[in-house]
Design an enzyme around this catalytic site. Structure first.
Site, PDB file in Angstrom:
ATOM      1  N   GLN A 165      84.982  94.135 -60.326  1.00 27.71           N
ATOM      2  CA  GLN A 165      83.785  93.424 -59.513  1.00 27.71           C
ATOM      3  C   GLN A 165      84.214  92.046 -59.584  1.00 27.71           C
ATOM      4  OE1 GLN A 165      80.106  95.269 -60.559  1.00 27.71           O
ATOM      5  NE2 GLN A 165      80.912  97.200 -60.647  1.00 27.71           N
TER       6      GLN A 165
ATOM      7  N   GLU B 180      86.296  99.232 -53.542  1.00 30.15           N
ATOM      8  CA  GLU B 180      86.135  99.284 -54.934  1.00 30.15           C
ATOM      9  C   GLU B 180      87.743  99.523 -55.516  1.00 30.15           C
ATOM     10  OE1 GLU B 180      83.732 101.188 -57.709  1.00 30.15           O
ATOM     11  OE2 GLU B 180      81.991 101.294 -56.102  1.00 30.15           O
TER      12      GLU B 180
ATOM     13  N   GLU C 254      80.002 106.842 -53.818  1.00 31.58           N
ATOM     14  CA  GLU C 254      80.774 107.814 -54.429  1.00 31.58           C
ATOM     15  C   GLU C 254      79.856 109.276 -54.399  1.00 31.58           C
ATOM     16  OE1 GLU C 254      82.245 106.230 -58.232  1.00 31.58           O
ATOM     17  OE2 GLU C 254      83.495 105.015 -57.282  1.00 31.58           O
TER      18      GLU C 254
HETATM   19  O1  AHR Z   1      82.691  99.422 -60.515  1.00 28.75           O
HETATM   20  C1  AHR Z   1      82.272 100.348 -61.446  1.00 28.75           C
HETATM   21  C2  AHR Z   1      81.723 101.577 -60.871  1.00 28.75           C
HETATM   22  O2  AHR Z   1      83.016 102.348 -60.525  1.00 28.75           O
HETATM   23  C3  AHR Z   1      80.916 101.747 -59.883  1.00 28.75           C
HETATM   24  O3  AHR Z   1      79.516 101.652 -59.893  1.00 28.75           O
HETATM   25  C4  AHR Z   1      81.317 102.920 -59.235  1.00 28.75           C
HETATM   26  O4  AHR Z   1      80.934 103.291 -57.703  1.00 28.75           O
HETATM   27  C5  AHR Z   1      82.746 103.442 -59.738  1.00 28.75           C
HETATM   28  O5  AHR Z   1      82.940 104.576 -60.258  1.00 28.75           O
END
Ligand code: AHR
Length: 505
Positions: A353, A293, A174
């Site tokens: 996650q 993500e 990011e």
């Molecule tokens: O997954 C949580 C956070 O979300 C990660 O660290 C980041 O890449 C995103 O903004």
């Protein structure tokens, strides 16, 4: 109003091969993902490496093929050397991304060992926030090279004679986000990522690299970021990343369940931008997408702000511990359907996650591990969604929501697995107002029969699971008809449906 959906699936209407890596996930050094999540040496189920066996079992159940590590925002100021070698000499460090203290008791070798135990591949991210080309090269040499060289020998001295051979690498995380340590402009990142990729491929030409896309679709610099950065990285990388989280912030479920349409629009826009750069460069190469993500994330936002205010620099505080309800499971199902529908270009994806942090698996530090509501749609897709994605020719009644127009009551996709001769339909009835009369014609599967019809239906939209019990879980449904290749059922309002067909043997 009568709600209905009619779908045709045909063996010959193939979208593309679903890459197994579509069912990847993510472990970041964040909250309790690592410490008291996958690693807790004093837990009764801990193995000889300190890994929780109860968690390993649940991760294995999900059959996750690849796990991204170590961040996320965390990676942008991570010094991987702090987490390797003898534990006694490892030093705690400030983690600027989450205002916590990283004890460095768990690092890359522990993660590689854990990944082997759960039977998953590692996807490693390099720090392009506060570090650059040299450090990415050093890390890659440490991980993948078998030579009489400094970092290769360092790995051997840490007890890992053979290289880890990590194939998939993210070039930062990011990097467009102002919250990111060492955030960059598109031009700055494009150049840095290009040179990093070039050098990494000199060290190990077999690696596959992911260039950072926008942090999410609503970034003001999207999709200019993709266009500018890809101008630099196109010839050197294999994927561009996508990230997106949703939440029912206005408690407007009808609109919340339409958000997978935004995800679809996001995917289409990134594909269009990649193809624009391809055309501009007269390139023969097609860029693939790594949606590394995605999930629901909003339940924990308020609690997290308070934790950070109260206790900066603590180790593994309970951050981002969203407790998911039934409607979240429906949206996760819809997001999975969207990913499968675009599996010709989305070749990798990570549910963000995996454990404790916006995760399907939760742990109790002093107790067991348990499955959140979202565990199940992911489990079903991972178990039955491998093979060839088939175009769903789908006609369904539609509705409008506060922010979305012309929303199909049902969204669905099918996956044909030629190896075990099975076809699975994944469908969500996202209508809040009524059941849908659902009919599917299977073409080219004349000697197939229904193996099982799995549903998650009838729950209170806000029902959650907990360590005490699973209120929301799948069940088998038997009231359907299958006659002459046509399947019909009453698809309950707000339901997740998995219809499995197999060949008569
Ligand atoms: O997954 C949580 C956070 O979300 C990660 O660290 C980041 O890449 C995103 O903004």
């Amino acid at each position: 109003m009568k709600r209905e959906a009619r779908m045709i699936i045909d063996k010959d209407y193939v979208i593309g091969e679903v890459d197994d890596k579509l069912y990847g996930s993510f472990i970041e050094h964040l909250g309790r993902a690592v410490y008291t999540g996958i690693y807790q040496p004093d837990h009764p189920t801990a193995d000889e490496d300190g890994f929780r066996r109860d968690v390993i079992e649940l991760v294995k159940e999900l059959r996750v093929p690849i796990v991204r590590y170590p961040g996320g925002n965390f990676v942008s100021n991570y010094f991987w050397e702090d987490g390797v070698g003898p534990r006694e000499s490892r030093k705690p460090r400030l983690d600027l991304a989450w205002t916590t203290l990283e004890p460095n008791l768990f690092g890359l070798n522990e993660f590689v060992t854990w990944a082997k135990k759960v039977g998953t591949e590692v996807m490693m991210a390099v720090n392009l926030g506060t570090r650059g080309v040299a450090d990415a090269c050093n890390l890659l040499e440490y991980c993948n090279i078998d030579a009489d060289s400094y970092y290769s020998n360092m790995r051997k001295s840490h007890g890992f004679e053979k290289p880890h051979n990590i194939k998939y690498w993210c070039l930062g995380n990011e990097m467009d986000g102002p919250w990111q340590v060492g955030a960059k402009t598109a031009a700055e990142y494009g150049r840095l990522a290009q040179e990093t990729a070039k050098a990494m491929k000199m060290i190990d030409p077999s690696v596959k690299l992911v260039s950072c896309g926008s942090s999410f679709m609503y970034m003001p610099t999207f999709p200019e970021w993709e266009a500018v950065t890809l101008e630099h990285t196109y010839d050197y990388v294999d994927y561009i990343s996508m990230h997106q989280y949703y939440g029912n912030r206005d408690n407007d479920t009808a609109d919340y369940l339409a958000m997978s349409m935004d995800m679809e629009q996001f995917i289409k826009s990134v594909i269009a931008t990649c193809d624009y750069v391809k055309a501009k460069k007269r390139s023969k190469k097609t860029m693939m997408l790594s949606f590394d993500e995605w999930n629901v994330w909003y339940h924990s936002n308020e609690a997290d702000d308070k934790i950070k205010e109260r206790k900066p620099w603590s180790i593994a505080p309970p951050l981002l511990e969203d407790i998911y309800n039934f409607e979240d499971a429906l949206l996760v199902g819809l997001m999975l359907i969207t990913l499968i529908k675009h599996s010709d270009r989305v070749k990798m994806a990570c549910l963000a996650q995996l454990v404790n942090v916006i995760a399907p698996i939760m742990t109790d530090e002093k107790g067991g591990a348990w499955r959140q509501t979202i565990f199940y749609p992911f489990l079903h897709a991972s178990a039955y969604g491998r093979g060839m994605a088939l175009h769903p020719i789908l006609h369904a009644t539609r509705h409008d929501t506060s922010k979305h127009e012309d929303v199909s009551d049902v969204d669905a996709v099918a996956v044909y697995n030629p190896e075990n001769e099975e076809v699975t339909i994944f469908a969500v009835n996202r209508s809040l107002d009524g059941d849908v009369s659902f009919e599917t014609e299977l073409r080219g599967f004349s000697d197939y029969q229904v193996l099982e019809y799995i549903v998650m239906e009838g729950y209170d939209l806000k029902a959650v699971n907990s360590a005490e019990g699973e209120n929301v879980r799948p069940a088998a449904k038997t009231d359907y008809l299958f006659d002459n290749g046509t399947f019909t059922a009453n698809m309950k309002k707000c339901s997740w449906n998995v219809i499995r067909f197999g060949r008569n043997k």
